[in-house]
Design an enzyme around this catalytic site. Structure first.
Site, PDB file in Angstrom:
ATOM      1  N   TYR A 184       0.830  -1.202   0.000  1.00  0.00           N
ATOM      2  CA  TYR A 184       0.000   0.000   0.000  1.00  0.00           C
ATOM      3  C   TYR A 184       0.861   1.248   0.000  1.00  0.00           C
ATOM      4  CZ  TYR A 184       0.890   0.878   4.998  1.00  0.00           C
ATOM      5  OH  TYR A 184       1.482   1.153   6.199  1.00  0.00           O
ATOM      6  N   LYS A 191       6.530  -1.820   1.818  1.00  0.00           N
ATOM      7  CA  LYS A 191       5.329  -1.277   2.478  1.00  0.00           C
ATOM      8  C   LYS A 191       4.190  -2.290   2.350  1.00  0.00           C
ATOM      9  CE  LYS A 191       3.094   3.190   3.134  1.00  0.00           C
ATOM     10  NZ  LYS A 191       3.152   3.155   4.586  1.00  0.00           N
ATOM     11  N   GLU A 250      12.201   2.749  14.018  1.00  0.00           N
ATOM     12  CA  GLU A 250      11.216   3.750  13.573  1.00  0.00           C
ATOM     13  C   GLU A 250       9.975   3.582  14.428  1.00  0.00           C
ATOM     14  OE1 GLU A 250       9.814   2.868   9.564  1.00  0.00           O
ATOM     15  OE2 GLU A 250       9.962   0.731   9.948  1.00  0.00           O
ATOM     16  N   LEU A 302      11.064   1.679   6.985  1.00  0.00           N
ATOM     17  CA  LEU A 302      10.401   2.130   5.777  1.00  0.00           C
ATOM     18  C   LEU A 302      10.962   3.521   5.478  1.00  0.00           C
ATOM     19  CD1 LEU A 302       8.022   1.417   3.771  1.00  0.00           C
ATOM     20  CD2 LEU A 302       6.817   3.224   4.995  1.00  0.00           C
TER      21      LEU A 302
HETATM   22  N1  PMP Z   1       7.510   3.946   8.905  1.00  0.00           N
HETATM   23  C1  PMP Z   1       6.386   3.205   8.931  1.00  0.00           C
HETATM   24  C2  PMP Z   1       6.428   1.850   9.563  1.00  0.00           C
HETATM   25  C3  PMP Z   1       5.193   3.696   8.369  1.00  0.00           C
HETATM   26  O1  PMP Z   1       4.075   2.944   8.377  1.00  0.00           O
HETATM   27  C4  PMP Z   1       5.176   5.007   7.825  1.00  0.00           C
HETATM   28  C5  PMP Z   1       3.916   5.599   7.282  1.00  0.00           C
HETATM   29  N2  PMP Z   1       3.431   4.924   6.175  1.00  0.00           N
HETATM   30  C6  PMP Z   1       6.363   5.751   7.811  1.00  0.00           C
HETATM   31  C7  PMP Z   1       7.515   5.183   8.364  1.00  0.00           C
HETATM   32  C8  PMP Z   1       6.422   7.131   7.217  1.00  0.00           C
HETATM   33  O2  PMP Z   1       6.306   7.111   5.806  1.00  0.00           O
HETATM   34  P1  PMP Z   1       5.709   8.323   4.986  1.00  0.00           P
HETATM   35  O3  PMP Z   1       6.490   9.543   5.373  1.00  0.00           O
HETATM   36  O4  PMP Z   1       5.924   7.942   3.565  1.00  0.00           O
HETATM   37  O5  PMP Z   1       4.262   8.447   5.362  1.00  0.00           O
END
Ligand code: PMP
Length: 293
Positions: A33, A147, A180, A205
Site C-alpha cells: 500500500y 510497504k 522507527e 520504511l
Molecule cells: N515507517 C512506517 C512503519 C510507516 O508505516 C510510515 C507511514 N506509512 C512511515 C515510516 C512514514 O512514511 P511516509 O512519510 O511515507 O508516510
C-alpha cells in the site's frame, strides 16, 4: 457529499465498495500500500510514493495492475472525486483473487483499491504542541523497506501506545537501537545538536516525509546524520520528532514518560517543520527518491 472509492477499474460509492473473500490481501496480507498526503489541493511526493511502490511490488513480485502513469492519474482522480483539498489518498495493491493456497497463483490479476478522505489542513501550532512516545521491542519481520499491508505488529504497538496515553511507539531492535515508529519515522537531535534518523536499510520504511525533511535540511545547510540511535541516546536527546504523511513533522516531548529537553518542542524541530512546509509547498515532495534497499 458521499465518498467514492476506486475498486478494480470502477468508481463506486465508498459504503458499497467491496473485494472478493478470496483476495490474497484479505487471506494472506499478500499486498502492498501507499498513503499520499494531499496539501492545499496538491498531491505531495507523488514521484516518491510511486518509486517506493515500484520497489515494494518488485520485491514481492506482484504485477502492476495498471501502468505507473495511469496509477498517478487514478490517484489524483480519486482525490478530485472526493473533493479532497487536504487529506489522504490510500492505495492498495494485492496479488489478486485465487483459491486459497500459499504459492503464487498462476493466473490471478493483481487487485487495485483506492480511497480518499479529508483531514484537517496541516496545523503548525498543533504539530508544535508535542506528543509522547513509548518504546517497545521491534517484533516485525525483517523487510521493513517493503510497504506491506501485513501490519499486525504495528497495530499492536500503536494500540499499546494509545493505552499508555502515548501517540506513537518507537520500535527497538535486539541491539537496543530505535528503528522507527509503528507508522512514522523517528528523529532525535542529540545533546551535541546532531539531527539523526535511522539510515535506509531493511530495518525501516523509507518515509516520503523523511526524504522531504532530509532534502529540505540539505538545501538549508542543516547537518544531519543517517544512522541508528539507541534508546539511551533518545532518552538523553535535546529534541525529538516523528515524520509521516499524516503526522507531517510532529514534535515529541516525552519518551517513556521522561521529558525530552525542556519538555517543549525544540528549536531545530520547529525549524524543520517550517522548512518541510516550505519544501512541500515549493517542490511538492522529495526529488531524490531512487534509493531503495
Ligand atoms: N515507517 C512506517 C512503519 C510507516 O508505516 C510510515 C507511514 N506509512 C512511515 C515510516 C512514514 O512514511 P511516509 O512519510 O511515507 O508516510
Amino acid at each position: 457529499m458521499s465518498r467514492i472509492a476506486y475498486v478494480n477499474g470502477q468508481y463506486v460509492p465508498h459504503n458499497e465498495a467491496a473485494v472478493h473473500i478470496e483476495d490474497r490481501g484479505y487471506q494472506f496480507a499478500d499486498g502492498v500500500y501507499e498513503v499520499f498526503a494531499v496539501h492545499g489541493g496538491k498531491m505531495i511526493g507523488e514521484k516518491g510514493h510511486l518509486d517506493r511502490l515500484a520497489h515494494s511490488l518488485r520485491e514481492l513480485r506482484i504485477d502492476w495492475p495498471v501502468s505507473r502513469r495511469v496509477l498517478g492519474v487514478l490517484t489524483r482522480e480519486v482525490a478530485r472525486r472526493n473533493r479532497v483539498r487536504d487529506g489522504l489518498v490510500y492505495l492498495q495493491i494485492t496479488r489478486g483473487v485465487a483459491r486459497r493456497d500459499h504459492p503464487f497463483p498462476e493466473n490471478a490479476e493483481s487487485a487495485l483499491v483506492l480511497t480518499a478522505r479529508r483531514a484537517p489542513p496541516l496545523d503548525k501550532e498543533a504539530l508544535r504542541q508535542g506528543v509522547s512516545v513509548i518504546t517497545l521491542p521491534d517484533i516485525r519481520w525483517k523487510r521493513h523497506d517493503i510497504k506491506s499491508v501485513a501490519l499486525l505488529p504495528n497495530i499492536l504497538g500503536k494500540q499499546q501506545a494509545r493505552e499508555a496515553g502515548a501517540y506513537e511507539a518507537w520500535l527497538v531492535n535486539d541491539d537496543g537501537m530505535v528503528t522507527e515508529g509503528t507508522s512514522s519515522n523517528a528523529w532525535i537531535v542529540t545533546k551535541d545538536g546532531e539531527l539523526v534518523t535511522h539510515n535506509t536499510s531493511h530495518a525501516i520504511l523509507n518515509g516520503i516525509t523523511r526524504l522531504s525533511v532530509l532534502e529540505a535540511a540539505d538545501e538549508a545547510g542543516v547537518k544531519f546524520s543517517e544512522r541508528p540511535f539507541s534508546v539511551d541516546e533518545a532518552l538523553s536527546a535535546k529534541e525529538a520528532f516523528v515524520t509521516s504523511s499524516s503526522s507531517h513533522v510532529k514534535a515529541v516531548t516525552v519518551i517513556d514518560g521522561k521529558p525530552v529537553g525542556n519538555g517543549h518542542i525544540g528549536e531545530l524541530t520547529s525549524r524543520m517543520l517550517d522548512l518541510y512546509v516550505d519544501f512541500i509547498e515549493g517542490k511538492g515532495g522529495p526529488q531524490k527518491t531512487d534509493t531503495w534497499n
